[in-house]
Enzyme design. Structure first.
Site, mmCIF file in Angstrom:
data_model
loop_
_atom_site.group_PDB
_atom_site.id
_atom_site.type_symbol
_atom_site.label_atom_id
_atom_site.label_comp_id
_atom_site.label_asym_id
_atom_site.label_seq_id
_atom_site.Cartn_x
_atom_site.Cartn_y
_atom_site.Cartn_z
ATOM 1 C CE1 TYR A 170 2.118 -1.600 7.435
ATOM 2 C CE2 TYR A 170 0.835 0.433 7.316
ATOM 3 C CZ TYR A 170 1.230 -0.776 6.767
ATOM 4 O OH TYR A 170 0.733 -1.159 5.541
ATOM 5 C CB SER A 177 1.035 2.049 3.711
ATOM 6 O OG SER A 177 -0.194 2.299 4.380
HETATM 7 P P1 NAP Z 1 -1.014 -9.842 4.252
HETATM 8 O O1 NAP Z 1 -2.220 -10.437 3.619
HETATM 9 O O2 NAP Z 1 -0.862 -9.850 5.732
HETATM 10 O O3 NAP Z 1 0.284 -10.492 3.575
HETATM 11 C C1 NAP Z 1 1.559 -10.122 3.996
HETATM 12 C C2 NAP Z 1 2.550 -10.961 3.237
HETATM 13 O O4 NAP Z 1 3.878 -10.549 3.613
HETATM 14 C C3 NAP Z 1 2.454 -12.429 3.559
HETATM 15 O O5 NAP Z 1 2.561 -13.149 2.339
HETATM 16 C C4 NAP Z 1 3.670 -12.708 4.446
HETATM 17 O O6 NAP Z 1 4.212 -14.017 4.301
HETATM 18 C C5 NAP Z 1 4.649 -11.697 3.877
HETATM 19 N N1 NAP Z 1 5.753 -11.358 4.780
HETATM 20 C C6 NAP Z 1 5.728 -10.621 5.920
HETATM 21 N N2 NAP Z 1 6.951 -10.520 6.438
HETATM 22 C C7 NAP Z 1 7.784 -11.203 5.615
HETATM 23 C C8 NAP Z 1 9.171 -11.464 5.605
HETATM 24 N N3 NAP Z 1 9.983 -10.990 6.566
HETATM 25 N N4 NAP Z 1 9.696 -12.210 4.602
HETATM 26 C C9 NAP Z 1 8.897 -12.687 3.611
HETATM 27 N N5 NAP Z 1 7.570 -12.463 3.560
HETATM 28 C C10 NAP Z 1 7.020 -11.734 4.553
HETATM 29 O O7 NAP Z 1 -0.883 -8.298 3.864
HETATM 30 P P2 NAP Z 1 -1.353 -7.409 2.615
HETATM 31 O O8 NAP Z 1 -2.461 -6.571 3.094
HETATM 32 O O9 NAP Z 1 -1.487 -8.212 1.397
HETATM 33 O O10 NAP Z 1 -0.081 -6.459 2.531
HETATM 34 C C11 NAP Z 1 0.889 -6.531 1.521
HETATM 35 C C12 NAP Z 1 1.632 -5.206 1.520
HETATM 36 O O11 NAP Z 1 0.694 -4.153 1.303
HETATM 37 C C13 NAP Z 1 2.328 -4.906 2.853
HETATM 38 O O12 NAP Z 1 3.579 -4.309 2.615
HETATM 39 C C14 NAP Z 1 1.382 -3.891 3.494
HETATM 40 O O13 NAP Z 1 2.050 -3.042 4.388
HETATM 41 C C15 NAP Z 1 0.862 -3.171 2.282
HETATM 42 N N6 NAP Z 1 -0.381 -2.445 2.526
HETATM 43 C C16 NAP Z 1 -1.550 -3.125 2.792
HETATM 44 C C17 NAP Z 1 -2.709 -2.382 3.010
HETATM 45 C C18 NAP Z 1 -4.036 -3.025 3.285
HETATM 46 O O14 NAP Z 1 -5.010 -2.288 3.524
HETATM 47 N N7 NAP Z 1 -4.144 -4.347 3.269
HETATM 48 C C19 NAP Z 1 -2.672 -0.983 2.993
HETATM 49 C C20 NAP Z 1 -1.464 -0.363 2.732
HETATM 50 C C21 NAP Z 1 -0.345 -1.086 2.491
HETATM 51 P P3 NAP Z 1 3.470 -15.318 4.948
HETATM 52 O O15 NAP Z 1 2.257 -15.531 4.087
HETATM 53 O O16 NAP Z 1 4.466 -16.417 4.834
HETATM 54 O O17 NAP Z 1 3.124 -14.940 6.354
#
Ligand code: NAP
Length: 243
Positions: A152, A138
């Site tokens: 985080y 991130s």
């Molecule tokens: P999201 O829509 O909240 O999705 C998170 C995903 O992670 C979900 O599919 C969830 O599973 C899964 N998950 C969480 N803990 C888990 C575990 N212990 N075992 C297996 N699966 C797990 O988030 P996103 O925004 O797509 O984020 C994806 C990645 O990008 C993350 O690492 C996040 O930190 C990173 N990121 C996001 C942003 C942003 O702006 N969105 C920015 C920087 C980095 P369930 O569906 O079963 O709950």
């Protein structure tokens, strides 16, 4: 060689966009999820409806035995795992540093870093030849996320160190390890952080003047996994609109 990939947290958000793009690029995909079976199954249905190959598998990737079961199931379904996307992660409600208790801090570290460690270690143990890992870090690793979520940010900083170190350990084996550092991407994660409209509030401060999409992050992940990035390892792609 057939390409088999595990996308952790592949049911929603960035993981789902990545799983779909990988499938359309010829990968056989394991869509991992922790709790939301409905979205994981919808991602698999979208892939198979387009002629791709995918299955969903429930595993908490911060749990060692779940990770072993995840790799066993993927091998049984498609054969040896050749690529890995460590995408699963959590974000907890915004808080100043003093308001973060030890249970929360440990939960974020285990969910975001131990998961990456466990899946990467399982991949390295089982992958005998060429392969590639992309870690979804991130922009917070660079900014530190003060007044919002330093826990985080610290977890993503640790992910960056893991990316660098592991890339150097396994480079001679032909395994590449890289990371993307997104920021301000429209997904459900910001609601988990307590502010669903955070990106719109901040968009005027983003040099490109807007939030990003999960597809824009997926494009970078898929490129890093691909042979087009065959001389790239230990590298980071920032996807935060210039921030
Ligand atoms: P999201 O829509 O909240 O999705 C998170 C995903 O992670 C979900 O599919 C969830 O599973 C899964 N998950 C969480 N803990 C888990 C575990 N212990 N075992 C297996 N699966 C797990 O988030 P996103 O925004 O797509 O984020 C994806 C990645 O990008 C993350 O690492 C996040 O930190 C990173 N990121 C996001 C942003 C942003 O702006 N969105 C920015 C920087 C980095 P369930 O569906 O079963 O709950």
């Amino acid at each position: 060689m057939s390409k088999v990939v595990i996308v952790t947290g592949g049911g929603r958000g960035i993981g789902a966009a990545t799983a779909k793009l990988l499938a359309s690029s010829g990968y056989q995909v394991c869509v991992n999820y922790r709790a939301n079976a409905e979205s994981a199954n919808a991602t698999v249905s979208a892939i198979t409806a387009s002629g791709g190959k995918a299955f969903s598998f429930q595993a908490d990737v911060s749990n060692e035995s779940d990770v072993i079961a995840l790799f066993d199931a993927t091998e049984a379904m498609f054969g040896a795992v050749t690529h890995l996307v460590n995408n699963a992660g959590i974000l907890l409600p915004q808080s100043g540093f003093a308001g973060i208790d030890v249970e929360r801090f440990n939960k974020v570290l285990i969910s975001n870093v131990t998961s990456c460690f466990l899946c990467s270690r399982e991949f390295i143990k089982r992958t005998k030849s060429q392969g590639a890992i992309v870690n979804v870090s991130s922009a917070a690793a660079r900014t530190g996320a003060p007044f919002e979520y330093i826990d985080y940010a610290a977890s993503k900083g640790a992910m960056d160190s893991l990316t660098k170190g592991l890339s150097l350990e396994v480079a001679a084996q032909g395994i590449r390890v890289n990371a993307v550092r997104p920021g301000f991407i429209y997904t459900e994660m910001h609601a988990d952080g307590g502010e669903p409209n955070r990106i719109d509030r901040l968009s005027s401060q983003i040099p490109l003047q807007r939030g990003g999409t999960a597809d824009e992050v997926a494009n970078a992940i898929v490129w890093l996994l691909s042979d087009e990035a065959s001389y790239v390892t230990g590298s980071f792609i920032d996807l935060a609109g210039g921030k």
